[in-house]
Design a protein around this motif. Structure first.
Motif, PDB file in Angstrom:
ATOM      1  N   GLN A  39     -17.141  -4.627  15.142  1.00 24.09           N
ATOM      2  CA  GLN A  39     -17.582  -5.796  15.886  1.00 24.09           C
ATOM      3  C   GLN A  39     -18.966  -6.201  15.400  1.00 24.09           C
ATOM      4  OE1 GLN A  39     -17.465  -5.389  20.169  1.00 24.09           O
ATOM      5  NE2 GLN A  39     -17.435  -7.598  20.440  1.00 24.09           N
ATOM      6  N   ALA A  40     -19.036  -7.393  14.849  1.00 24.84           N
ATOM      7  CA  ALA A  40     -20.311  -7.952  14.403  1.00 24.84           C
ATOM      8  C   ALA A  40     -20.927  -8.754  15.551  1.00 24.84           C
ATOM      9  CB  ALA A  40     -20.091  -8.833  13.186  1.00 24.84           C
ATOM     10  N   PRO A  41     -22.236  -8.936  15.540  1.00 26.82           N
ATOM     11  CA  PRO A  41     -22.884  -9.692  16.614  1.00 26.82           C
ATOM     12  C   PRO A  41     -22.277 -11.078  16.771  1.00 26.82           C
ATOM     13  CG  PRO A  41     -24.528  -8.573  15.291  1.00 26.82           C
ATOM     14  CD  PRO A  41     -23.220  -8.392  14.590  1.00 26.82           C
ATOM     15  N   GLY A  42     -21.938 -11.439  17.991  1.00 28.28           N
ATOM     16  CA  GLY A  42     -21.384 -12.754  18.264  1.00 28.28           C
ATOM     17  C   GLY A  42     -19.928 -12.926  17.901  1.00 28.28           C
ATOM     18  N   LYS A  43     -19.287 -11.846  17.462  1.00 24.12           N
ATOM     19  CA  LYS A  43     -17.881 -11.937  17.073  1.00 24.12           C
ATOM     20  C   LYS A  43     -17.028 -10.991  17.905  1.00 24.12           C
ATOM     21  CE  LYS A  43     -18.561 -13.446  12.296  1.00 24.12           C
ATOM     22  NZ  LYS A  43     -18.172 -13.214  10.881  1.00 24.12           N
ATOM     23  N   GLU A  44     -15.738 -11.258  17.917  1.00 28.02           N
ATOM     24  CA  GLU A  44     -14.828 -10.369  18.625  1.00 28.02           C
ATOM     25  C   GLU A  44     -14.573  -9.098  17.818  1.00 28.02           C
ATOM     26  OE1 GLU A  44     -12.183 -13.668  21.126  1.00 28.02           O
ATOM     27  OE2 GLU A  44     -11.217 -12.334  19.675  1.00 28.02           O
ATOM     28  N   ARG A  45     -14.222  -8.059  18.540  1.00 27.37           N
ATOM     29  CA  ARG A  45     -13.864  -6.812  17.865  1.00 27.37           C
ATOM     30  C   ARG A  45     -12.568  -7.026  17.092  1.00 27.37           C
ATOM     31  NH1 ARG A  45     -14.469  -1.265  21.158  1.00 27.37           N
ATOM     32  NH2 ARG A  45     -16.427  -2.366  21.517  1.00 27.37           N
ATOM     33  N   GLU A  46     -12.530  -6.498  15.866  1.00 26.91           N
ATOM     34  CA  GLU A  46     -11.327  -6.639  15.050  1.00 26.91           C
ATOM     35  C   GLU A  46     -10.905  -5.293  14.482  1.00 26.91           C
ATOM     36  OE1 GLU A  46     -11.830  -9.007  11.523  1.00 26.91           O
ATOM     37  OE2 GLU A  46     -13.579  -7.869  10.828  1.00 26.91           O
ATOM     38  N   GLY A  47      -9.622  -5.160  14.292  1.00 27.96           N
ATOM     39  CA  GLY A  47      -9.115  -3.949  13.663  1.00 27.96           C
ATOM     40  C   GLY A  47      -9.363  -3.993  12.175  1.00 27.96           C
ATOM     41  N   THR A  83     -15.916   1.280   0.099  1.00 24.62           N
ATOM     42  CA  THR A  83     -16.540   1.044  -1.195  1.00 24.62           C
ATOM     43  C   THR A  83     -16.725  -0.459  -1.400  1.00 24.62           C
ATOM     44  OG1 THR A  83     -14.424   0.951  -2.363  1.00 24.62           O
ATOM     45  CG2 THR A  83     -15.450   3.116  -2.144  1.00 24.62           C
ATOM     46  N   SER A  84     -17.500  -0.806  -2.416  1.00 22.56           N
ATOM     47  CA  SER A  84     -17.764  -2.222  -2.717  1.00 22.56           C
ATOM     48  C   SER A  84     -18.137  -2.987  -1.461  1.00 22.56           C
ATOM     49  CB  SER A  84     -16.528  -2.854  -3.374  1.00 22.56           C
ATOM     50  OG  SER A  84     -16.187  -2.172  -4.562  1.00 22.56           O
ATOM     51  N   LEU A  85     -19.036  -2.427  -0.690  1.00 20.22           N
ATOM     52  CA  LEU A  85     -19.400  -3.024   0.590  1.00 20.22           C
ATOM     53  C   LEU A  85     -20.083  -4.370   0.394  1.00 20.22           C
ATOM     54  CD1 LEU A  85     -20.496   0.201   2.413  1.00 20.22           C
ATOM     55  CD2 LEU A  85     -18.858  -1.448   3.316  1.00 20.22           C
ATOM     56  N   LYS A  86     -19.807  -5.258   1.342  1.00 21.97           N
ATOM     57  CA  LYS A  86     -20.349  -6.610   1.313  1.00 21.97           C
ATOM     58  C   LYS A  86     -21.181  -6.852   2.577  1.00 21.97           C
ATOM     59  CE  LYS A  86     -16.090  -8.227  -0.899  1.00 21.97           C
ATOM     60  NZ  LYS A  86     -14.953  -9.187  -0.806  1.00 21.97           N
ATOM     61  N   PRO A  87     -22.115  -7.783   2.533  1.00 20.27           N
ATOM     62  CA  PRO A  87     -22.902  -8.077   3.745  1.00 20.27           C
ATOM     63  C   PRO A  87     -22.022  -8.425   4.945  1.00 20.27           C
ATOM     64  CG  PRO A  87     -23.961  -9.058   1.848  1.00 20.27           C
ATOM     65  CD  PRO A  87     -22.650  -8.503   1.359  1.00 20.27           C
ATOM     66  N   GLU A  88     -20.887  -9.049   4.708  1.00 22.65           N
ATOM     67  CA  GLU A  88     -19.993  -9.407   5.815  1.00 22.65           C
ATOM     68  C   GLU A  88     -19.294  -8.200   6.429  1.00 22.65           C
ATOM     69  OE1 GLU A  88     -20.032 -10.765   2.748  1.00 22.65           O
ATOM     70  OE2 GLU A  88     -17.987 -11.246   2.059  1.00 22.65           O
ATOM     71  N   ASP A  89     -19.446  -7.032   5.848  1.00 21.61           N
ATOM     72  CA  ASP A  89     -18.925  -5.803   6.452  1.00 21.61           C
ATOM     73  C   ASP A  89     -19.888  -5.245   7.500  1.00 21.61           C
ATOM     74  OD1 ASP A  89     -17.786  -4.856   3.198  1.00 21.61           O
ATOM     75  OD2 ASP A  89     -16.549  -5.624   4.852  1.00 21.61           O
ATOM     76  N   THR A  90     -21.058  -5.827   7.608  1.00 17.30           N
ATOM     77  CA  THR A  90     -22.041  -5.369   8.585  1.00 17.30           C
ATOM     78  C   THR A  90     -21.502  -5.516   9.995  1.00 17.30           C
ATOM     79  OG1 THR A  90     -23.930  -5.881   7.178  1.00 17.30           O
ATOM     80  CG2 THR A  90     -24.330  -5.804   9.551  1.00 17.30           C
ATOM     81  N   ALA A  91     -21.497  -4.423  10.742  1.00 13.42           N
ATOM     82  CA  ALA A  91     -20.944  -4.424  12.097  1.00 13.42           C
ATOM     83  C   ALA A  91     -21.126  -3.040  12.711  1.00 13.42           C
ATOM     84  CB  ALA A  91     -19.456  -4.759  12.078  1.00 13.42           C
ATOM     85  N   MET A  92     -20.857  -2.970  14.016  1.00 12.75           N
ATOM     86  CA  MET A  92     -20.690  -1.668  14.663  1.00 12.75           C
ATOM     87  C   MET A  92     -19.241  -1.260  14.440  1.00 12.75           C
ATOM     88  SD  MET A  92     -22.335   0.594  16.465  1.00 12.75           S
ATOM     89  CE  MET A  92     -23.607  -0.175  17.479  1.00 12.75           C
ATOM     90  N   TYR A  93     -19.050  -0.069  13.935  1.00 15.77           N
ATOM     91  CA  TYR A  93     -17.713   0.436  13.657  1.00 15.77           C
ATOM     92  C   TYR A  93     -17.305   1.447  14.717  1.00 15.77           C
ATOM     93  CZ  TYR A  93     -17.396  -1.894   9.167  1.00 15.77           C
ATOM     94  OH  TYR A  93     -17.311  -2.856   8.183  1.00 15.77           O
TER      95      TYR A  93
END
Length: 126
Positions: A39-47, A83-93
């Motif tokens: 879940q990223a800030p301001g977004k819904e939790r996603e699988g 691997t190959s992490l991207k800025p858009e992968d930033t979130a609470m896991y």
């Protein structure tokens, strides 16, 4: 009492790798689904990725080829190699688990899951 605990988050630069771990205690179902959600800030939790007791996996499209979910059944431990992490992968896991019916497939839908950890932060900088 079921307890789920994540570890392994952190901060990395884009293109880097991280491995998340999840220890589940008190969870003794022989047929189950376990998975990673974010879940990223301001977004819904996603699988992100799920796995069943037989090792069958499912991923969301945005992480296919970059993330790998595995489990160690003997230790009741779940992993997510990223691997190959991207800025858009930033979130609470978050790690989550649920018992499943014998012929039911595991889905990446968060409402399906009963037991949740507290989460671990992953931050990817560009």
């Amino acid at each position: 009492q079921v307890r789920v605990q994540e570890s392994g988050g952190g901060s990395v630069q884009a293109g880097g790798s991280l491995r998340l771990s999840c220890a589940a205690s008190g969870f003794s179902y022989s047929s189950y689904c376990m998975g990673w959600f974010r879940q990223a800030p301001g977004k819904e939790r996603e699988g992100v990725a799920v796995i069943d007791n037989g090792g069958r996996t499912a991923y969301i499209d945005s992480v296919k080829g970059r993330f790998t979910i595995t489990k160690d059944g003997a230790k009741n431990t779940l992993y997510l190699q990223m691997t190959s992490l991207k800025p858009e992968d930033t979130a609470m896991y978050y790690c989550a688990a649920r018992p499943r019916g014998l012929f039911a497939a595991c889905r990446t839908s968060p409402p399906d899951y009963n037991f949740w950890g507290q989460g671990t932060q992953v931050t990817v900088s560009s």
